[in-house]
Design a protein around this motif. Structure first.
Motif, PDB file in Angstrom:
ATOM      1  N   TRP A  51      33.102   1.050  -7.155  1.00  0.00           N
ATOM      2  CA  TRP A  51      33.248  -0.059  -5.963  1.00  0.00           C
ATOM      3  C   TRP A  51      34.402   0.438  -4.772  1.00  0.00           C
ATOM      4  O   TRP A  51      34.731   1.384  -4.662  1.00  0.00           O
ATOM      5  CB  TRP A  51      33.941  -1.438  -6.634  1.00  0.00           C
ATOM      6  CG  TRP A  51      33.147  -1.507  -7.907  1.00  0.00           C
ATOM      7  CD1 TRP A  51      33.484  -1.587  -9.172  1.00  0.00           C
ATOM      8  CD2 TRP A  51      31.754  -2.176  -7.916  1.00  0.00           C
ATOM      9  NE1 TRP A  51      32.510  -2.199  -9.985  1.00  0.00           N
ATOM     10  CE2 TRP A  51      31.527  -2.230  -9.154  1.00  0.00           C
ATOM     11  CE3 TRP A  51      30.757  -2.540  -6.954  1.00  0.00           C
ATOM     12  CZ2 TRP A  51      30.179  -2.863  -9.767  1.00  0.00           C
ATOM     13  CZ3 TRP A  51      29.682  -2.788  -7.210  1.00  0.00           C
ATOM     14  CH2 TRP A  51      29.109  -3.114  -8.538  1.00  0.00           C
ATOM     15  N   SER A  89      38.630  -8.661 -11.201  1.00  0.00           N
ATOM     16  CA  SER A  89      38.132  -7.873 -12.254  1.00  0.00           C
ATOM     17  C   SER A  89      39.166  -7.087 -13.030  1.00  0.00           C
ATOM     18  O   SER A  89      38.781  -6.436 -13.798  1.00  0.00           O
ATOM     19  CB  SER A  89      36.980  -7.201 -12.027  1.00  0.00           C
ATOM     20  OG  SER A  89      35.895  -8.039 -11.396  1.00  0.00           O
ATOM     21  N   HIS A 189      32.162  -6.758  -7.882  1.00  0.00           N
ATOM     22  CA  HIS A 189      32.605  -6.404  -8.976  1.00  0.00           C
ATOM     23  C   HIS A 189      33.914  -5.484  -8.535  1.00  0.00           C
ATOM     24  O   HIS A 189      33.837  -4.843  -7.591  1.00  0.00           O
ATOM     25  CB  HIS A 189      31.724  -5.200  -9.791  1.00  0.00           C
ATOM     26  CG  HIS A 189      30.769  -5.736 -10.944  1.00  0.00           C
ATOM     27  ND1 HIS A 189      31.246  -6.222 -12.119  1.00  0.00           N
ATOM     28  CD2 HIS A 189      29.445  -5.999 -10.727  1.00  0.00           C
ATOM     29  CE1 HIS A 189      30.212  -6.656 -12.784  1.00  0.00           C
ATOM     30  NE2 HIS A 189      29.210  -6.839 -11.848  1.00  0.00           N
ATOM     31  N   ASP A 190      34.895  -5.481  -9.496  1.00  0.00           N
ATOM     32  CA  ASP A 190      35.953  -4.616  -8.802  1.00  0.00           C
ATOM     33  C   ASP A 190      36.476  -3.699  -9.975  1.00  0.00           C
ATOM     34  O   ASP A 190      37.353  -3.035  -9.929  1.00  0.00           O
ATOM     35  CB  ASP A 190      36.947  -5.385  -8.509  1.00  0.00           C
ATOM     36  CG  ASP A 190      36.530  -6.371  -7.524  1.00  0.00           C
ATOM     37  OD1 ASP A 190      36.076  -6.081  -6.375  1.00  0.00           O
ATOM     38  OD2 ASP A 190      36.562  -7.680  -7.735  1.00  0.00           O
ATOM     39  N   THR A 209      40.148  -3.010 -16.501  1.00  0.00           N
ATOM     40  CA  THR A 209      39.618  -4.127 -16.208  1.00  0.00           C
ATOM     41  C   THR A 209      40.261  -5.289 -16.966  1.00  0.00           C
ATOM     42  O   THR A 209      40.785  -5.067 -17.764  1.00  0.00           O
ATOM     43  CB  THR A 209      38.169  -3.973 -16.687  1.00  0.00           C
ATOM     44  OG1 THR A 209      37.014  -5.044 -16.225  1.00  0.00           O
ATOM     45  CG2 THR A 209      38.066  -3.852 -18.196  1.00  0.00           C
ATOM     46  N   GLY A 211      37.813  -7.554 -17.700  1.00  0.00           N
ATOM     47  CA  GLY A 211      36.736  -7.642 -18.337  1.00  0.00           C
ATOM     48  C   GLY A 211      35.693  -8.686 -17.804  1.00  0.00           C
ATOM     49  O   GLY A 211      36.026  -9.070 -16.512  1.00  0.00           O
ATOM     50  N   ARG A 219      36.866 -11.025 -26.799  1.00  0.00           N
ATOM     51  CA  ARG A 219      35.825 -10.026 -26.378  1.00  0.00           C
ATOM     52  C   ARG A 219      36.569  -8.729 -25.840  1.00  0.00           C
ATOM     53  O   ARG A 219      37.234  -8.838 -24.979  1.00  0.00           O
ATOM     54  CB  ARG A 219      34.687 -10.779 -25.373  1.00  0.00           C
ATOM     55  CG  ARG A 219      33.715  -9.917 -24.906  1.00  0.00           C
ATOM     56  CD  ARG A 219      33.940  -9.156 -23.749  1.00  0.00           C
ATOM     57  NE  ARG A 219      32.721  -8.407 -23.157  1.00  0.00           N
ATOM     58  CZ  ARG A 219      32.873  -7.706 -22.150  1.00  0.00           C
ATOM     59  NH1 ARG A 219      34.147  -7.428 -21.507  1.00  0.00           N
ATOM     60  NH2 ARG A 219      31.788  -6.968 -21.546  1.00  0.00           N
ATOM     61  N   GLY A 221      35.356  -5.125 -23.917  1.00  0.00           N
ATOM     62  CA  GLY A 221      34.228  -4.339 -23.274  1.00  0.00           C
ATOM     63  C   GLY A 221      33.836  -2.839 -23.497  1.00  0.00           C
ATOM     64  O   GLY A 221      34.522  -2.404 -24.439  1.00  0.00           O
ATOM     65  N   GLY A 243      30.350  -2.703 -14.723  1.00  0.00           N
ATOM     66  CA  GLY A 243      29.200  -3.460 -14.943  1.00  0.00           C
ATOM     67  C   GLY A 243      29.138  -4.162 -16.469  1.00  0.00           C
ATOM     68  O   GLY A 243      30.234  -4.213 -17.022  1.00  0.00           O
ATOM     69  N   GLY A 245      29.397  -4.410 -19.929  1.00  0.00           N
ATOM     70  CA  GLY A 245      29.900  -3.570 -20.819  1.00  0.00           C
ATOM     71  C   GLY A 245      28.909  -3.352 -22.047  1.00  0.00           C
ATOM     72  O   GLY A 245      29.102  -2.392 -22.658  1.00  0.00           O
TER      73      GLY A 245
HETATM   74  C1  SD4 Z   1      33.401  -4.960 -18.932  1.00  0.00           C
HETATM   75  N1  SD4 Z   1      32.767  -3.221 -17.704  1.00  0.00           N
HETATM   76  O1  SD4 Z   1      34.350  -5.477 -19.481  1.00  0.00           O
HETATM   77  C2  SD4 Z   1      33.315  -4.229 -17.712  1.00  0.00           C
HETATM   78  C3  SD4 Z   1      33.376  -5.335 -16.587  1.00  0.00           C
HETATM   79  C4  SD4 Z   1      33.190  -4.498 -15.188  1.00  0.00           C
HETATM   80  O2  SD4 Z   1      33.228  -4.860 -12.897  1.00  0.00           O
HETATM   81  O3  SD4 Z   1      32.755  -3.559 -15.099  1.00  0.00           O
HETATM   82  N2  SD4 Z   1      33.132  -5.399 -14.149  1.00  0.00           N
HETATM   83  O4  SD4 Z   1      32.173  -5.324 -19.404  1.00  0.00           O
END
Ligand code: SD4
Length: 332
Positions: A51, A89, A189-190, A209, A211, A219, A221, A243, A245
């Motif tokens: 990003w 994020s 997304h960040d 992250t 998440g 949860r 990721g 993205g 996870g």
């Molecule tokens: C996740 N991959 O927890 C992370 C979310 C993510 O930008 O990348 N958001 O699934």
């Protein structure tokens, strides 16, 4: 007896064949994404991040350009995103789970293959540094939840409230709609995945992250999972993910990318193959969600590929900090 002329003819024939074959072999290798990298000169140092994390790559570059270690560079870069309240994020300002808890996942890997990770960490602004501490000070790779928090406090990390007013407002608005659909926004997304190669050829990576926004309580990721959200092998290269996870976890994307590079694939081709694997295994989910991968090899060559358009990334190399958009499997 063979004549001199015969020998000359044979030599000419042999060298022409070698040249033609060599050319064909090179073209074949390029087609397969297996560029000959044995004689290439590394382009060092370099740092790449998911990003528009150009402020993170800038912080990392300060360390790299002064001859510093890649591990310090990726940690410094991830800390920039973690401290930024506008980054929803990661770290402080990250959007909470369904119940309003900000829970953080992060990991880090160094050039020797050492790894540290925290999952479901609350109240600590810099999970990447806790992950590094786990890597360097404990015999373990992952600490989770309360145990991770206790370790962080014992190490002197301050306990903080990470839920900003803005994140709380977004959570309240989501609750009113009360639909649980973890929307994977294609544009915004960040989560930070950051990979660096220093002047001494040391590779490291980090991922941090909060998440998926409004995820179920508990949860975890892909981001803190070694091989999914991040993988580093100094002999070959490194990869990181962002993205949805769940899709990355089920395909172990970052490990897959490094293994494709080990088999000779260029980082660009390796990231594309990992995206294609997701689309092949989970066609429906792949069409509706975003995943993006970054890769960096030990020569400083990079690759980026995503499911959906809109995945951009920051690359600091040759003294320039630039933003690019990755190629994607699906179009707009
Ligand atoms: C996740 N991959 O927890 C992370 C979310 C993510 O930008 O990348 N958001 O699934």
């Amino acid at each position: 007896m063979f004549s001199r002329r015969f020998f000359l003819k044979q030599t000419l024939l042999a060298s022409t064949t070698a040249l033609l074959y060599g050319g064909w072999w090179h073209r074949r290798a390029l087609f397969l994404g297996q560029e000959d990298s044995k004689h290439a000169k590394p382009r060092l140092p370099v740092v790449i991040a998911t990003w528009d994390n150009r402020s993170a790559t800038a912080a990392a570059w300060n360390i790299l350009s002064a001859g510093g270690r890649a591990l310090d560079a990726v940690e410094a870069g991830a800390r920039v995103a973690e401290a930024d309240p506008n980054d929803t994020s990661v770290g402080y300002g990250g959007l909470p789970d369904r119940d309003g808890n900000v829970t953080l996942d992060a990991c880090i890997m160094d050039e020797k293959g050492n790894a540290g990770s925290v999952t479901y960490l609350q109240h600590i602004k810099h999970p990447v540094s806790v992950a590094r501490r786990i890597m360097e000070k404990t015999p373990h790779v992952i600490l989770s939840g309360d145990g991770a928090l206790a370790f962080a406090l014992q190490e002197g990390f301050p306990k903080e409230n990470l839920l900003t007013e803005e994140a709380r407002r977004q959570w309240e608005a989501w609750k009113i709609k009360s639909e649980y659909k973890p929307v994977i926004n294609r544009e915004r997304h960040d989560t930070i995945g950051i990979l660096a190669l220093d002047m001494q050829g040391r590779l490291s990576g980090a991922c941090s992250t909060s998440g998926l926004a409004f995820k179920m309580r508990g949860r975890v990721g892909d981001s803190p999972i070694i091989g999914a959200g991040l993988f580093v092998d100094n002999e070959i290269g490194a990869a990181t993910a962002t993205g949805l996870g769940e899709l990355v976890l089920k395909t172990l994307g970052s490990f897959l990318i490094v293994e494709e590079m080990r088999r000779g694939k260029h980082p660009q081709r390796a990231t594309e193959l990992a995206i294609r694997r997701i689309a092949y295994k989970y066609p429906q989910q792949a069409r509706e969600n975003q995943v993006g991968f970054l890769a960096l090899d030990r020569l400083g060559r990079h690759g980026a590929f995503s499911l959906q358009p809109g995945f951009n990334y920051a690359l600091y190399q040759d003294g320039q900090n630039r933003l690019f958009e990755a190629d994607s499997l699906f179009s707009r």
